[in-house]
Design a protein around this motif. Structure first.
Motif, PDB file in Angstrom:
ATOM      1  N   GLY A  49       0.818  -1.212   0.000  1.00 24.24           N
ATOM      2  CA  GLY A  49       0.000   0.000   0.000  1.00 24.24           C
ATOM      3  C   GLY A  49       0.846   1.253   0.000  1.00 24.24           C
ATOM      4  O   GLY A  49       0.548   2.225  -0.720  1.00 24.24           O
ATOM      5  N   ARG A  53       1.156   4.203  -2.866  1.00 26.13           N
ATOM      6  CA  ARG A  53       0.985   5.610  -2.478  1.00 26.13           C
ATOM      7  C   ARG A  53       2.132   6.466  -2.983  1.00 26.13           C
ATOM      8  O   ARG A  53       1.918   7.520  -3.594  1.00 26.13           O
ATOM      9  CB  ARG A  53       0.917   5.685  -0.953  1.00 26.13           C
ATOM     10  CG  ARG A  53       0.898   7.092  -0.367  1.00 26.13           C
ATOM     11  CD  ARG A  53       1.285   7.041   1.108  1.00 26.13           C
ATOM     12  NE  ARG A  53       2.661   6.582   1.281  1.00 26.13           N
ATOM     13  CZ  ARG A  53       3.125   6.055   2.417  1.00 26.13           C
ATOM     14  NH1 ARG A  53       2.353   5.912   3.466  1.00 26.13           N
ATOM     15  NH2 ARG A  53       4.399   5.662   2.500  1.00 26.13           N
ATOM     16  N   CYS A 107      -4.775   4.253   6.564  1.00 26.00           N
ATOM     17  CA  CYS A 107      -5.687   5.238   5.990  1.00 26.00           C
ATOM     18  C   CYS A 107      -5.348   6.637   6.502  1.00 26.00           C
ATOM     19  O   CYS A 107      -5.586   7.641   5.804  1.00 26.00           O
ATOM     20  CB  CYS A 107      -7.154   4.880   6.278  1.00 26.00           C
ATOM     21  SG  CYS A 107      -7.688   5.064   7.994  1.00 26.00           S
ATOM     22  N   LEU A 126      -9.030   9.673  -1.264  1.00 28.15           N
ATOM     23  CA  LEU A 126      -8.931   8.526  -2.166  1.00 28.15           C
ATOM     24  C   LEU A 126      -7.566   7.849  -2.057  1.00 28.15           C
ATOM     25  O   LEU A 126      -7.477   6.614  -2.057  1.00 28.15           O
ATOM     26  CB  LEU A 126      -9.178   8.967  -3.609  1.00 28.15           C
ATOM     27  CG  LEU A 126     -10.600   9.449  -3.922  1.00 28.15           C
ATOM     28  CD1 LEU A 126     -10.692   9.942  -5.364  1.00 28.15           C
ATOM     29  CD2 LEU A 126     -11.608   8.327  -3.685  1.00 28.15           C
ATOM     30  N   LEU A 127      -6.520   8.646  -1.923  1.00 28.38           N
ATOM     31  CA  LEU A 127      -5.192   8.053  -1.797  1.00 28.38           C
ATOM     32  C   LEU A 127      -5.018   7.387  -0.433  1.00 28.38           C
ATOM     33  O   LEU A 127      -4.361   6.347  -0.316  1.00 28.38           O
ATOM     34  CB  LEU A 127      -4.104   9.108  -1.998  1.00 28.38           C
ATOM     35  CG  LEU A 127      -2.672   8.562  -2.050  1.00 28.38           C
ATOM     36  CD1 LEU A 127      -2.528   7.504  -3.141  1.00 28.38           C
ATOM     37  CD2 LEU A 127      -1.670   9.680  -2.283  1.00 28.38           C
ATOM     38  N   THR A 130      -6.682   4.073  -0.816  1.00 30.00           N
ATOM     39  CA  THR A 130      -5.847   3.213  -1.658  1.00 30.00           C
ATOM     40  C   THR A 130      -4.663   2.660  -0.876  1.00 30.00           C
ATOM     41  O   THR A 130      -4.312   1.474  -0.988  1.00 30.00           O
ATOM     42  CB  THR A 130      -5.334   4.003  -2.876  1.00 30.00           C
ATOM     43  OG1 THR A 130      -6.451   4.497  -3.627  1.00 30.00           O
ATOM     44  CG2 THR A 130      -4.477   3.135  -3.774  1.00 30.00           C
ATOM     45  N   THR A 131      -4.045   3.503  -0.072  1.00 26.44           N
ATOM     46  CA  THR A 131      -2.925   3.063   0.764  1.00 26.44           C
ATOM     47  C   THR A 131      -3.364   1.986   1.753  1.00 26.44           C
ATOM     48  O   THR A 131      -2.659   1.002   1.985  1.00 26.44           O
ATOM     49  CB  THR A 131      -2.333   4.252   1.538  1.00 26.44           C
ATOM     50  OG1 THR A 131      -1.965   5.288   0.621  1.00 26.44           O
ATOM     51  CG2 THR A 131      -1.116   3.836   2.343  1.00 26.44           C
ATOM     52  N   GLY A 134      -4.696  -1.307  -0.420  1.00 27.17           N
ATOM     53  CA  GLY A 134      -3.859  -1.850  -1.485  1.00 27.17           C
ATOM     54  C   GLY A 134      -3.090  -3.088  -1.079  1.00 27.17           C
ATOM     55  O   GLY A 134      -3.050  -4.087  -1.810  1.00 27.17           O
ATOM     56  N   ALA A 157     -13.504  -1.397   2.677  1.00 29.67           N
ATOM     57  CA  ALA A 157     -13.142  -0.058   2.209  1.00 29.67           C
ATOM     58  C   ALA A 157     -13.840   1.037   3.005  1.00 29.67           C
ATOM     59  O   ALA A 157     -13.270   2.114   3.210  1.00 29.67           O
ATOM     60  CB  ALA A 157     -13.463   0.089   0.721  1.00 29.67           C
TER      61      ALA A 157
END
Length: 223
Positions: A49, A53, A107, A126-127, A130-131, A134, A157
């Motif tokens: 993740g 990032r 997060c 959002l990033l 994703t981190t 992921g 999520a």
């Protein structure tokens, strides 16, 4: 003595890496991987993740490849699981608990790094998500498991979105500090674990579809 923001972020990253690494090693044990496979899966979930990032931020080589300290948590997690797993009975619960800990911390750190890089709040959220998700996605795909991110009987999520959004709100309002960061992490951790134990879920893609194998009458209690 004042601790710098960068130092705090590194320590949060290291803690998140350790939690995720333990979840990877526990899954490797369940899949009967050898110790090398356990180390590789622990490294994949815990560092994946953050690598995603840093690549998205285009901030140079990912921290996992420039700071040797980032390699210590996966190694420690692999050794601990190797020696302690034989006495662990409820490993599924432990896997979820450690995964939730990693999710809660990543997060936050992913969102903070995005905000510090100048991303707008929406992109930062959002990033951050994703981190957080992921590494778990890479772990589950590599171990030939249904990714928790796409499990219709679970929430994965949404807790990460909650943590990333809270972190962004606190940052923008100037209220982000060690205390509020701990509170956000606790909220995300509790949300993730409670959702798993009580089988909370969001609606399916099409109204009227039914979740196969989900017994809603038993209350959703899990080990």
């Amino acid at each position: 003595m004042t601790i710098s923001f960068d130092a705090v972020q590194v320590w949060l990253d290291l803690a998140g890496i350790f939690f995720f690494a333990v979840s990877g090693s526990l899954l490797a044990a369940r899949k009967q991987f050898d110790i090398l496979g356990s180390l590789l899966l622990a490294s994949l979930v815990s560092l994946g993740g953050g690598v995603i990032r840093d690549i998205i931020l285009n901030s140079g080589p990912p921290a996992a490849f420039t700071n040797p300290a980032y390699l210590a948590p996966p190694l420690l997690a692999t050794v601990l699981v190797y020696f302690l797993f034989s006495s662990v009975q409820r490993y599924t619960s432990l896997l979820i608990l450690f995964d939730a800990g990693g999710l809660a911390l990543f997060c936050i750190t992913g969102t903070l790094k995005a905000l510090a890089a100048g991303m707008n709040p929406v992109a930062a959220v959002l990033l951050g998500v994703t981190t957080a998700v992921g590494g778990g996605l890479l772990r589950d795909i590599t171990a030939n498991e249904v990714p928790q991110l796409f499990d219709p009987k679970d929430l994965y999520a949404l807790p990460a979105f909650t943590g990333a959004a809270l972190t962004t709100i606190l940052w923008v309002s100037g209220s982000f500090n060690a205390l509020t960061a701990g509170a956000v992490a606790a909220v995300v951790f509790a949300f993730r674990v409670t959702a798993w134990r009580r089988s909370w879920y969001v609606p399916l893609a099409v109204r009227g579809w039914h979740r196969l194998g989900l017994d809603t009458a038993d209350g959703g209690a899990k080990d």
